[in-house]
Design an enzyme around this catalytic site. Structure first.
Site, PDB file in Angstrom:
ATOM      1  N   THR A 177      20.597  18.853  10.787  1.00 56.24           N
ATOM      2  CA  THR A 177      20.616  17.703   9.888  1.00 56.24           C
ATOM      3  C   THR A 177      20.270  18.111   8.456  1.00 56.24           C
ATOM      4  O   THR A 177      19.532  19.071   8.262  1.00 56.24           O
ATOM      5  CB  THR A 177      19.582  16.694  10.408  1.00 56.24           C
ATOM      6  N   ARG A 205      25.032   7.152  21.184  1.00 53.13           N
ATOM      7  CA  ARG A 205      23.651   7.586  20.895  1.00 53.13           C
ATOM      8  C   ARG A 205      23.407   7.672  19.376  1.00 53.13           C
ATOM      9  O   ARG A 205      24.209   8.206  18.629  1.00 53.13           O
ATOM     10  CB  ARG A 205      23.421   8.946  21.546  1.00 53.13           C
ATOM     11  N   VAL A 206      22.297   7.098  18.950  1.00 48.56           N
ATOM     12  CA  VAL A 206      21.914   7.151  17.540  1.00 48.56           C
ATOM     13  C   VAL A 206      20.554   7.839  17.442  1.00 48.56           C
ATOM     14  O   VAL A 206      19.648   7.519  18.221  1.00 48.56           O
ATOM     15  CB  VAL A 206      21.828   5.733  16.931  1.00 48.56           C
ATOM     16  N   GLY A 207      20.407   8.757  16.516  1.00 47.92           N
ATOM     17  CA  GLY A 207      19.126   9.461  16.336  1.00 47.92           C
ATOM     18  C   GLY A 207      18.238   8.768  15.319  1.00 47.92           C
ATOM     19  O   GLY A 207      18.445   7.596  14.980  1.00 47.92           O
ATOM     20  N   ASP A 208      17.270   9.490  14.823  1.00 51.66           N
ATOM     21  CA  ASP A 208      16.287   8.914  13.892  1.00 51.66           C
ATOM     22  C   ASP A 208      16.801   8.824  12.460  1.00 51.66           C
ATOM     23  O   ASP A 208      16.317   8.007  11.681  1.00 51.66           O
ATOM     24  CB  ASP A 208      15.012   9.771  13.890  1.00 51.66           C
ATOM     25  N   THR A 228      13.968  15.957  10.280  1.00 47.99           N
ATOM     26  CA  THR A 228      14.947  16.636  11.127  1.00 47.99           C
ATOM     27  C   THR A 228      14.230  17.068  12.396  1.00 47.99           C
ATOM     28  O   THR A 228      13.115  17.569  12.349  1.00 47.99           O
ATOM     29  CB  THR A 228      15.579  17.853  10.431  1.00 47.99           C
ATOM     30  N   GLY A 229      14.871  16.841  13.516  1.00 50.67           N
ATOM     31  CA  GLY A 229      14.247  17.211  14.780  1.00 50.67           C
ATOM     32  C   GLY A 229      14.817  16.382  15.907  1.00 50.67           C
ATOM     33  O   GLY A 229      15.870  15.749  15.751  1.00 50.67           O
ATOM     34  N   GLY A 231      15.512  13.516  17.624  1.00 46.85           N
ATOM     35  CA  GLY A 231      15.475  12.158  17.110  1.00 46.85           C
ATOM     36  C   GLY A 231      14.745  11.148  17.966  1.00 46.85           C
ATOM     37  O   GLY A 231      14.056  10.263  17.439  1.00 46.85           O
TER      38      GLY A 231
HETATM   39  N1  ASP Z   1      17.290  14.192  14.037  1.00 43.90           N
HETATM   40  C1  ASP Z   1      18.681  14.345  14.366  1.00 43.90           C
HETATM   41  C2  ASP Z   1      19.024  13.471  15.542  1.00 43.90           C
HETATM   42  O1  ASP Z   1      18.240  13.387  16.470  1.00 43.90           O
HETATM   43  C3  ASP Z   1      19.057  15.728  14.725  1.00 43.90           C
HETATM   44  C4  ASP Z   1      18.704  16.764  13.719  1.00 43.90           C
HETATM   45  O2  ASP Z   1      17.701  16.630  13.018  1.00 43.90           O
HETATM   46  O3  ASP Z   1      19.454  17.738  13.630  1.00 43.90           O
HETATM   47  O4  ASP Z   1      20.098  12.919  15.540  1.00 43.90           O
END
Ligand code: ASP
Length: 311
Positions: A177, A205-208, A228-229, A231
């Protein structure tokens, strides 16, 4: 001259010296340098923080090294569904998009949603309709095709796994991200984040990243943050807003709040990743509990710093 500052990230994860070849490391450093300089130039001319973070993120969305825009990972159908968000710390206005397909710059759509619609978060085909009304640029699937990401997707689908961006062979977990936070000379802060999410993700699916308060947040009273991480953990921990609250209600410094949330609270529940954060004094924190995080920072009066690994 008044101070300005900007920080960017290109994802956190299992990024060690054994994993990156010299050439790849140079490519990442070059891409981070271009992106930080882009935002810094805008800030140096007196431009506002929101413009700077959007421009830096939009540039990274054009680089296939990152899991955002052009380099977005494949979902279960072999397509690209992208999420993005922006927030303005001065007005507390925010814009976000989830599940947008074939759009070159999801971060520009997030900004348009904030500035030109009455809403905060638009999703999927409706978001695409709005992007067309805003004359934003779409691209065919080919534009988003990156060979090694396709191979990782095929492997993940064959194994039935939803995986976090496996960017390099042997790189078990990497979150590619991108994000930016900035302080402008007018004293305002802003944040922007953009992602392709997780390889082989399904069911919409939706992340953070597009969840205001989880992966993205900005408030002139406290801080601006882009995460980033993994989610799901960042959503459950409401990471960005938690840091803001620790500052606002408990009087913690930016560093204390970031360390508590990233190095303790997230670690305790198994949430891997990191974030970049800035306050209106120009303090910048870039904590991560993973092996590495692509990151860069530039203060108006200093040279830029680019980091990848822990040390
Ligand atoms: N945080 C993002 C998600 O979970 C992934 C990422 O940080 O690469 O969608």
């Amino acid at each position: 001259m008044k101070r300005h500052a900007i920080a960017i990230h290109g994802g956190a994860g299992t990024i060690t010296r054994n994993i990156l070849t010299n050439d790849l490391e140079l490519a990442y450093r070059g891409a981070l340098q271009e992106a930080i300089e882009m935002g810094d130039r805008i800030l140096a001319k007196g431009g506002n923080a929101l413009e700077a973070v959007t421009a830096s993120v939009a540039l990274m969305e054009e680089n296939e090294l990152f899991n955002a825009g052009k380099g977005s990972v494949f979902n279960h159908e072999g397509k690209h569904e992208m999420d993005a968000a922006v927030m303005d710390g001065k007005t507390l206005m925010a814009g976000a998009v989830s599940g947008i397909r074939n759009l070159k710059h999801p971060v520009l759509l997030a900004k348009a949603i904030m500035e030109k619609s009455d809403h905060v978060l638009l999703a999927n085909s409706g978001a695409a309709d709005f992007a067309r009304e805003m004359n934003l640029e779409f691209a065919p699937d080919d534009y988003f095709f990156v060979q090694h990401r396709y191979e990782q997707f095929l492997a993940a689908r064959a194994e039935g796994h939803v995986v976090l961006d496996h960017t390099q062979p042997g790189d078990e977990k990497k979150f590619g991200t991108v994000g930016a936070v900035a302080l402008d000379v007018h004293g305002n802060i802003a944040a922007a984040t953009s992602t392709g999410g997780m390889t082989n993700k399904k069911w919409g699916r939706v992340g953070d990243s597009p969840i205001i308060g989880a992966g993205t947040y900005a408030n002139n009273n406290t801080c601006a943050i882009s995460c980033t991480g993994h989610g799901e953990y960042f959503i459950r921990s409401v990471v960005a807003y938690d840091i803001s609250c620790l500052m606002e209600y408990k009087g913690l410094s930016l560093k204390e709040a970031c360390d508590l949330v990233v190095m303790k609270k997230l670690v305790e529940i198994g949430g891997e990743g990191g974030l970049i954060a800035i306050d209106t004094m120009g303090n910048i924190e870039m904590p991560f509990n993973s092996e590495g995080m692509y990151r860069a920072v530039k203060h108006s009066e200093q040279d830029y710093f680019i980091g990848i690994y822990k040390d």
